[in-house]
Design a protein around this motif. Structure first.
Motif, PDB file in Angstrom:
ATOM      1  N   ILE A  39     -30.512  32.158 -88.345  1.00  0.00           N
ATOM      2  CA  ILE A  39     -30.398  30.427 -88.173  1.00  0.00           C
ATOM      3  C   ILE A  39     -28.890  30.480 -87.743  1.00  0.00           C
ATOM      4  O   ILE A  39     -28.647  29.735 -88.954  1.00  0.00           O
ATOM      5  CB  ILE A  39     -31.812  30.020 -88.224  1.00  0.00           C
ATOM      6  CG1 ILE A  39     -32.815  28.889 -87.221  1.00  0.00           C
ATOM      7  CG2 ILE A  39     -32.055  29.701 -89.821  1.00  0.00           C
ATOM      8  CD1 ILE A  39     -33.693  29.089 -87.854  1.00  0.00           C
ATOM      9  N   ASN A  40     -29.416  29.173 -86.345  1.00  0.00           N
ATOM     10  CA  ASN A  40     -28.496  28.284 -86.614  1.00  0.00           C
ATOM     11  C   ASN A  40     -28.380  27.755 -84.798  1.00  0.00           C
ATOM     12  O   ASN A  40     -29.992  27.623 -84.522  1.00  0.00           O
ATOM     13  CB  ASN A  40     -26.530  29.283 -86.563  1.00  0.00           C
ATOM     14  CG  ASN A  40     -26.249  29.401 -85.041  1.00  0.00           C
ATOM     15  OD1 ASN A  40     -26.892  29.407 -84.215  1.00  0.00           O
ATOM     16  ND2 ASN A  40     -25.601  30.532 -85.281  1.00  0.00           N
ATOM     17  N   GLU A  41     -27.983  26.219 -85.014  1.00  0.00           N
ATOM     18  CA  GLU A  41     -28.223  25.441 -84.225  1.00  0.00           C
ATOM     19  C   GLU A  41     -28.143  26.084 -82.625  1.00  0.00           C
ATOM     20  O   GLU A  41     -28.859  25.794 -81.712  1.00  0.00           O
ATOM     21  CB  GLU A  41     -27.167  24.178 -83.972  1.00  0.00           C
ATOM     22  CG  GLU A  41     -28.404  22.597 -85.136  1.00  0.00           C
ATOM     23  CD  GLU A  41     -27.938  21.789 -85.113  1.00  0.00           C
ATOM     24  OE1 GLU A  41     -26.352  22.021 -84.604  1.00  0.00           O
ATOM     25  OE2 GLU A  41     -27.962  20.804 -85.451  1.00  0.00           O
ATOM     26  N   GLU A  42     -27.165  27.030 -82.621  1.00  0.00           N
ATOM     27  CA  GLU A  42     -26.554  27.339 -81.069  1.00  0.00           C
ATOM     28  C   GLU A  42     -27.663  28.302 -80.961  1.00  0.00           C
ATOM     29  O   GLU A  42     -27.905  28.455 -79.799  1.00  0.00           O
ATOM     30  CB  GLU A  42     -24.985  27.961 -81.394  1.00  0.00           C
ATOM     31  CG  GLU A  42     -24.424  27.088 -79.829  1.00  0.00           C
ATOM     32  CD  GLU A  42     -22.678  27.637 -80.759  1.00  0.00           C
ATOM     33  OE1 GLU A  42     -22.618  28.651 -80.070  1.00  0.00           O
ATOM     34  OE2 GLU A  42     -22.493  26.769 -81.081  1.00  0.00           O
ATOM     35  N   ASP A  43     -27.164  29.864 -81.491  1.00  0.00           N
ATOM     36  CA  ASP A  43     -28.616  31.342 -81.164  1.00  0.00           C
ATOM     37  C   ASP A  43     -29.711  31.071 -81.865  1.00  0.00           C
ATOM     38  O   ASP A  43     -30.850  31.491 -80.660  1.00  0.00           O
ATOM     39  CB  ASP A  43     -27.362  32.164 -81.925  1.00  0.00           C
ATOM     40  CG  ASP A  43     -26.402  32.058 -81.609  1.00  0.00           C
ATOM     41  OD1 ASP A  43     -25.402  32.391 -80.513  1.00  0.00           O
ATOM     42  OD2 ASP A  43     -25.488  31.484 -83.037  1.00  0.00           O
TER      43      ASP A  43
END
Lengths: 119, 422
Positions: B100-104
């Motif tokens: 998980i990350n903010e962009e994807d």
């Protein structure tokens, strides 16, 4: 004069015996040339690399890691820290860039140890 | 579908990815949870790294920078600020990395092979159960290192350090240079757990006392650390009554050991060696799960990053061979820690995968001189490792020749500390 010491040139940590005086020293216990060099220098003019940080503006983090390009006299470590506490650099910086010339009149420069782009 | 996903962009992850790419695997992805590549080396601003690999004394950021440059030159893709949540293996042997990350947002990334390079973390005050309150001013040495070296916050002025591992020693010097007064370093064992050179250049250079066979028995202060009780211990590491000294301080740094970070590995079903606390691996760093490799401090805690890079390169090579279907899986040998040896890595060896030798890494249980480490298969001694001195703090690198192993075909490799023969 005779002194036992541990070589700090590398992680091996060889136990050296350094004997002699003036310009005439013998080193035993070393496993490489660096050990001999270190042993003699430690008796005549002890020196250390100084790794520390300086303030950087406009980068992702607020401290830029730096080091003296060569070893400086051990007795000047704290003076060099004082001088470096006043240094402020602006991003971008590339590894190897000089951030302070001739620290404490040692003739030795302080260089960046990290590339930091401007953000 | 990726060929290889590398979890962790520190020295191990970078070296593994670089080697896999050099072996001809193109479709690689590195996942890193921090905001930049390089891992913990970014906060290790001191010099002394890379003597084996680069033949020069580099600082942590410089050493990391070299590997980051290699990865960039090879155009290996990576994602920063990306937290891996879970690793799953499907029936067809595809690996799915949940991240998980903010962009994807949430991602389920598929790969043929995965390399685990998550490193390790420090034991905390809770992990060693020091009595007292939980005031501000108690840090692991690594946390203080990050505050001081990266964020520019000083963590205190009057400092006591518990544990004489390398991070504790390095921080004793670092805090002294930054103007703090380091009152002492306490070590529960009768010997230091750090490299001798670090005792010399971090403590002796600055006249910082090292109290061996001493531990901290109480932390005073409710809001902020006010003092610590330092007590001598006996040979069973039990505090000796009447030997307690209360040392006023505003900061306590803990350098009390590192633990491989294996939540993801465990969740995926990777077999963990209880001696190393890391995955049991093969000569090319494969775990018990085919196509899942592990290297660096996630496997066992190394004292030199050069050895991390070496081991990780093997993992990269192993993963590349696995992807291409060239990895032999018939295990010939298992390794065993005999008398005096704490743990041995790798745990299993497939001779067909070796070039000309295998490096077995191990730690001795106690300090000894006039001893050697012998390697036995059955009753036969096949190799001997000599050193002037063996200490638990320094990992022993014992090279075993492929030709010696081939003579036996299979069996148990047992490593034993024995007296030097006259």
């Amino acid at each position: 004069m005779k002194k036992e010491m541990v070589c700090i040139s590398c992680p091996m940590g060889c136990h050296l015996t350094v004997e002699g005086e003036g310009d005439n020293w013998t080193v035993t216990g070393n496993s490489c040339k660096n050990g001999e060099r270190y042993g003699i220098q430690e008796m005549t003019d002890p020196r250390r690399i100084l790794p520390t940080t300086v303030v950087i503006k406009g980068a992702m983090i607020s401290r830029l890691p730096v080091k003296t390009a060569q070893e400086i006299p051990k007795g000047k470590l704290f003076d060099a820290m004082d001088e470096l506490s006043k240094v402020v650099v602006e991003a971008p910086v590339k590894v190897g860039d000089v951030v302070l010339k001739n620290v404490c009149d040692t003739g030795i420069d302080v260089v960046a140890t990290k590339t930091m782009p401007a953000v | 579908m990726y060929d290889i996903i590398v979890i962790g962009g520190g020295p191990a992850g970078l070296a593994a990815a670089v080697e896999a790419k050099k072996e001809g695997v193109d479709n690689i992805l590195i996942l890193e949870r921090d905001r930049e590549l390089g891992g913990i080396l970014n906060q290790c601003i001191h010099n002394g790294f890379g003597l084996h690999t680069f033949k020069e004394q580099l600082t942590g950021p410089e050493y990391a920078g070299r590997y980051i440059d290699m990865a960039m030159d090879l155009k290996i893709p990576y994602k920063l600020n990306t937290m891996v949540l879970d690793l799953e293996r499907k029936d067809d042997d595809t690996k799915v990395v949940h991240a998980i990350n903010e962009e994807d947002g949430y991602m389920a990334l598929e790969a043929k092979a995965v390399i685990l390079t998550m490193g390790c973390r420090e034991r905390t005050a809770g992990a060693i159960g020091i009595p007292g309150f939980r005031p501000a001013g108690v840090f692991t040495a690594g946390t203080a290192q990050r505050f001081i070296n990266m964020e520019g916050y000083m963590t205190g002025k009057e400092v006591v350090i518990l544990g004489s591992g390398d991070i504790g020693l390095i921080m004793a010097r670092r805090m002294t240079l930054e103007g703090a007064h380091v009152k002492c370093v306490c070590e529960i064992m009768p010997y230091s757990n750090g490299l001798t050179r670090n005792i010399v250049q971090c403590l002796d250079d600055f006249n910082i006392p090292l109290k061996l066979s001493h531990t901290i028995t109480f932390i005073h202060g409710k809001d902020r650390v006010e003092a610590v009780d330092v007590t001598q211990v006996d040979e069973n590491l039990k505090p000796i009554p009447g030997t307690t000294e209360t040392i006023p301080c505003d900061t306590l740094l803990l350098s009390v050991g590192l633990i491989p970070e294996n939540e993801i590995s465990r969740g995926a079903g990777v077999e963990i060696d209880r001696r190393t606390q890391g995955p049991a691996i093969s000569e090319l760093c494969e775990t018990n799960l085919p196509g899942v490799f592990a290297a660096g401090n996630v496997v066992h805690v190394h004292d030199l990053v050069d050895f991390v890079s070496q081991e990780a390169a093997l993992a990269g090579k192993g993963a590349a061979r696995y992807v291409k279907g060239h990895l032999e899986e018939d295990i010939n040998f298992t390794t065993v820690n005999g008398d005096g040896i704490g743990n041995v890595v790798p745990e299993k060896i497939t001779v067909a995968n070796l070039d000309d030798s295998v490096n077995c890494y191990m730690r001795v249980r106690k300090v000894s001189t006039d001893t050697v480490i012998n390697c036995y298969i059955g009753d036969e001694k096949i190799a001997t490792k000599k050193a002037r001195k063996f200490v638990p703090a320094e990992m022993v690198n014992f090279k075993i020749k492929k030709s010696d192993l081939e003579k036996y075909h299979d069996g148990e490799l047992k490593f034993v500390v024995e007296p030097k023969e006259a």
